[in-house]
Each structure stands twice: as structure tokens, then as C-alpha cells.
Motif scaffolding. Sequence first.
Motif, short mmCIF file in Angstrom:
data_model
loop_
_atom_site.label_atom_id
_atom_site.label_comp_id
_atom_site.label_asym_id
_atom_site.label_seq_id
_atom_site.Cartn_x
_atom_site.Cartn_y
_atom_site.Cartn_z
N ARG A 189 0.81 -1.22 0.00
CA ARG A 189 0.00 0.00 0.00
C ARG A 189 0.84 1.27 0.00
NH1 ARG A 189 -2.40 1.01 4.29
NH2 ARG A 189 -1.63 -0.63 5.68
N THR A 190 2.02 1.20 0.65
CA THR A 190 2.78 2.43 0.88
C THR A 190 4.15 2.44 0.20
OG1 THR A 190 3.86 1.58 2.87
CG2 THR A 190 1.67 2.60 3.13
N GLY A 191 4.67 1.28 -0.17
CA GLY A 191 6.02 1.19 -0.70
C GLY A 191 7.09 1.21 0.37
N GLU A 192 6.68 1.22 1.62
CA GLU A 192 7.59 1.39 2.75
C GLU A 192 7.86 0.07 3.46
OE1 GLU A 192 7.61 4.25 6.71
OE2 GLU A 192 5.73 3.25 6.15
N GLY A 193 9.13 -0.22 3.70
CA GLY A 193 9.49 -1.37 4.50
C GLY A 193 9.44 -1.04 5.97
N GLN A 194 9.71 -2.01 6.82
CA GLN A 194 9.72 -1.76 8.26
C GLN A 194 10.41 -2.90 8.98
OE1 GLN A 194 5.76 -2.30 10.32
NE2 GLN A 194 5.04 -2.50 8.20
N MET A 195 10.62 -2.71 10.29
CA MET A 195 11.24 -3.74 11.11
C MET A 195 10.17 -4.49 11.88
SD MET A 195 14.20 -3.43 14.05
CE MET A 195 13.15 -2.61 15.25
N VAL A 196 10.30 -5.80 11.93
CA VAL A 196 9.41 -6.66 12.71
C VAL A 196 10.20 -7.16 13.91
CG1 VAL A 196 8.04 -8.78 12.71
CG2 VAL A 196 8.13 -7.36 10.64
N ASP A 197 9.75 -6.81 15.10
CA ASP A 197 10.43 -7.15 16.34
C ASP A 197 9.68 -8.33 16.97
OD1 ASP A 197 11.63 -7.32 18.81
OD2 ASP A 197 11.38 -5.20 19.33
N ALA A 198 10.21 -9.54 16.83
CA ALA A 198 9.53 -10.75 17.31
C ALA A 198 10.36 -11.39 18.42
CB ALA A 198 9.34 -11.75 16.17
N SER A 199 9.88 -11.28 19.65
CA SER A 199 10.60 -11.87 20.79
C SER A 199 9.98 -13.21 21.17
CB SER A 199 10.57 -10.92 21.99
OG SER A 199 9.26 -10.84 22.52
N ILE A 200 10.81 -14.10 21.68
CA ILE A 200 10.32 -15.41 22.07
C ILE A 200 9.39 -15.30 23.28
CG2 ILE A 200 10.96 -17.73 22.83
CD1 ILE A 200 13.64 -17.37 21.41
N PHE A 201 9.77 -14.49 24.28
CA PHE A 201 8.94 -14.43 25.48
C PHE A 201 7.57 -13.86 25.18
CE2 PHE A 201 9.81 -9.92 25.92
CZ PHE A 201 8.81 -9.43 26.78
N GLU A 202 7.48 -12.89 24.27
CA GLU A 202 6.16 -12.34 23.93
C GLU A 202 5.37 -13.25 23.02
OE1 GLU A 202 6.62 -7.53 24.06
OE2 GLU A 202 8.00 -8.63 22.76
N ALA A 203 6.06 -14.04 22.19
CA ALA A 203 5.35 -15.04 21.39
C ALA A 203 4.66 -16.05 22.29
CB ALA A 203 6.32 -15.74 20.44
N VAL A 204 5.34 -16.44 23.38
CA VAL A 204 4.73 -17.33 24.37
C VAL A 204 3.62 -16.61 25.12
CG1 VAL A 204 5.16 -18.65 26.48
CG2 VAL A 204 6.82 -18.71 24.61
N LEU A 205 3.90 -15.40 25.57
CA LEU A 205 2.90 -14.63 26.30
C LEU A 205 1.61 -14.46 25.51
CD1 LEU A 205 2.19 -12.79 28.76
CD2 LEU A 205 3.26 -10.91 27.49
N SER A 206 1.74 -14.32 24.19
CA SER A 206 0.56 -14.05 23.35
C SER A 206 -0.43 -15.21 23.33
CB SER A 206 1.00 -13.72 21.92
OG SER A 206 1.50 -14.88 21.26
N VAL A 207 0.01 -16.43 23.68
CA VAL A 207 -0.90 -17.58 23.66
C VAL A 207 -1.30 -18.01 25.08
CG1 VAL A 207 -0.01 -18.40 21.46
CG2 VAL A 207 0.99 -19.28 23.58
N MET A 208 -1.08 -17.14 26.06
CA MET A 208 -1.36 -17.51 27.44
C MET A 208 -2.80 -17.21 27.86
SD MET A 208 1.21 -19.08 28.50
CE MET A 208 0.71 -19.25 30.19
N GLU A 209 -3.68 -17.05 26.88
CA GLU A 209 -5.11 -16.92 27.12
C GLU A 209 -5.39 -15.83 28.17
OE1 GLU A 209 -6.38 -20.91 27.99
OE2 GLU A 209 -5.93 -21.62 25.96
N SER A 210 -6.13 -16.14 29.23
CA SER A 210 -6.53 -15.11 30.19
C SER A 210 -5.74 -15.17 31.49
CB SER A 210 -8.03 -15.27 30.51
OG SER A 210 -8.30 -16.55 31.07
N VAL A 211 -4.55 -15.77 31.46
CA VAL A 211 -3.76 -15.95 32.68
C VAL A 211 -3.50 -14.61 33.37
CG1 VAL A 211 -1.47 -16.56 33.52
CG2 VAL A 211 -2.70 -18.14 32.06
N VAL A 212 -3.08 -13.60 32.62
CA VAL A 212 -2.78 -12.29 33.21
C VAL A 212 -4.06 -11.62 33.69
CG1 VAL A 212 -1.87 -10.00 32.72
CG2 VAL A 212 -0.68 -12.02 31.84
N SER A 213 -5.10 -11.68 32.88
CA SER A 213 -6.36 -11.02 33.24
C SER A 213 -7.00 -11.65 34.48
CB SER A 213 -7.34 -11.09 32.06
OG SER A 213 -6.80 -10.48 30.93
N GLU A 214 -6.85 -12.97 34.64
CA GLU A 214 -7.41 -13.65 35.80
C GLU A 214 -6.79 -13.12 37.09
OE1 GLU A 214 -6.74 -17.80 35.15
OE2 GLU A 214 -8.07 -17.88 33.40
#
Length: 397
Positions: A189-214
Motif C-alpha cells: 500500500r505504501t512502498g515502505e518497508g519496516q522492522m518486525v520485532d519478534a521476541s520469544i517471550f512475547e510469542a509465548v505470552l501471546s498464547v497464554m489466554e486469560s492468565v494475566v487477566s485472571e
Amino acid sequence: MPGPLAGIRVLEMGQLIAGPFCGQLLADFGAEVVKIEPPKAGDAMRQWGRTDAEGRPLWWPVIARGKKSLTLDLRKPEAQGVVRELAAKTDILVENFRVGRMEEWGLGYDALKAINPALIMVRVTGFGQTGPYADRAGFASVCEAMGGLRYIAGYPDRPPVRAGISIGDTLAGQSGFQGALLALHHRQRTGEGQMVDASIFEAVLSVMESVVSEYDGGGHVRERSGSFLPGIAPSNAYPTGDGETVIIGANQDSLFRRLSQAMGRPELAEDERFANHRARGRNQSECDAVVAEWTAKHTAHEIVDLLAEAGVPAGLTYKAPDMLDDPHFQARQSITRVEDPQIGPIAMQNVFPKLSASPGGIERTGPELGEHTDAVLGGWLGYDDAKIADLRAAHVV
């Protein structure tokens, strides 16, 4: 048929699992992935995991499938210059070195963006590019623990356990793959590249369902519970009469009603202890005991067949030979065999997800070290044989 990423050029830098798994997924869907490896030893994944009877590694053909191997000694300025030339012609660069290493080589995002503003740079690390832990080494085992997965894995009377695979690495690789696709859409859409910052700990955190919210909303810390989830019943591993284990998931009211009928005990669905989801959760042990008493009287296959007919989710705990023999896996080609020049036909999981109009495919198993060095330097950069020979003589490639 070319995959949906046909025409996309990828440079894969780094080693082991997280970054290379991202590269594997990109190659699976048609991208031209050139993997940069140290000239002598190559990626450590060439040595990791089990081997066949001849000592040949069995993981490398999978995680490096579809890729081309280019050897470069990135410690040498000449090699760093080659990477800059390649980056100018690259759509996506994937790296998983420790934070700051690429900058030390003059290959950080800002430096490469100045060469190629459309470049997408996927950076996979343990703790991300920013924050007080960014400089720490971060293997999946540590990041799985800090992301919350290890604490809830296992049984309450024993220490936490790991999943048996490097799940944190593969989740991070998938996150990097997802980020690359999102960045490609943005660039379209823009012609612009970017950086993707993918950390292992956040990749795990992202699938932890409602653990934090509980915890934040109710002060509850989820604990280890073994083979079931607290308050979700019946959904567990149950013993069978032939010594196997069957997994049954009938925790919805309608499913429990069907299960009760299949068990020959329809009255259970009206029992106040089990009549609805919350009641079964409060009486989880009793509910599981009733189901286990029934499953123990039948073979595993009898249970699975009966519950399949009743519309209740149930299955066996498969090992590799079970997957290879299963007719459903075969019908969907979930596992495929790919010819490896050294090993011969080798079974591995097929490309996933399945696309109806532009499916991916596996062009080749993992390459020999440096197999495509001449082809990439000649094809991408126009180097002639004499220039490549000079680089080889200087131990740059």
C-alpha cells in the motif's frame, strides 16, 4: 504451481530454530530463501537432533527445506559488504542474532534501510530489541518460563515441565512469519518497508489466554493442573480397558448430553452436579471419575468410534507411527515424503495452512553447506567466476 510468495526474495541470517523456522515458512509458500551460513561449520542445526543409521541429521532436511545455502564469514568486512549488496535486492531479511550484533557489523536496520527503503527486516530474539532485558541471551527454555508457559505445565506436586519440543522458538518463528506478511501488505500500500520485532517471550505470552487477566481482575494465579484445565469438565485423558489413553472433550452442555447418552447414562445430563458447565466445573473430580469408570470398560478404539458416531470430540494420543498410519493424515497429505539427496525419501510434516488457490510446496530438503554460493552471487549480484574465486581464496565465502 508457484506459491503465494513467489517472487519474494528472502535473506535468512542467524541459526538454530526461531529465525530459521520463520525462513522455513516463507520458503514453504514460495519465497526464494537464501540462507547465509558460516563457511566451515554452517548452521548448528546441521548437527542438532537425532540422526539416521548413517549419522545423517534428520531435523536439518525439515527446517532448511526449500532454502538455498550461501556461505559468508560475517566477521569479515568483505562479507558484510556482500550482505549490503544482497540487501539492496532483498524483500525480507530474517535474523536472530543477539541484539546489537548486526549493528556491530554495520548491518543494522537503519543502515540497511538507507540502502533499501522497502526492506522488511524480521528480528527474532529472546527478549526483543528494546527494554532492560534486550541484551540478555534468550533461549526458548528461559523465555517459555518468563512468558508464563512453564509455570502452568505439569502436575501440581512436581516441578514445571517443558513441552518436549522447542515451542517458544517455533511460536517466535511463526510470529516473525506473521509479521513479515503484515509488513508485505503494508509495503504494497505504501512502498515502505519496516522492522518486525519478534521476541520469544512475547510469542509465548501471546498464547497464554486469560492468565494475566485472571490475576489482574480477580487475584487468581493459575496453577499446574496436569492433564486437565480447572473448571473445564469433562475434558481430560481417560484410561481404557486395553491400557491406552483416550482424550475426551465434552465440556459443552450439548456435548455432555451426547456423551451421557453414548455412555448409556442419559440421566447424568440432568444430574444437578453435571447439568451445566459451571456445575461440572465445581464437581470436576466426580465428573471425571464417572467418565473414567466407563472408559475403563472399553478399548480405546471402541470409545473413539462410538463417540465419533455420537458427535463427541475424542481421540488417541498419537506418536509418529500413528500419524503415518492414520487414514485421515494420509487423505489430507498432512505428512509428505521428500527426496533427500543423502538420505533418500524422508517423511515430514507438509506445508500448512492449506490454500485452495495458491498452495505452498516443498521444493527440496535442506541444502548442502554452500551449495548455492556461486549461483546466488552470480545470479543476484552478477559476480563472475573470478570474483567469486577471489572471495573464496580470502575465506570470505
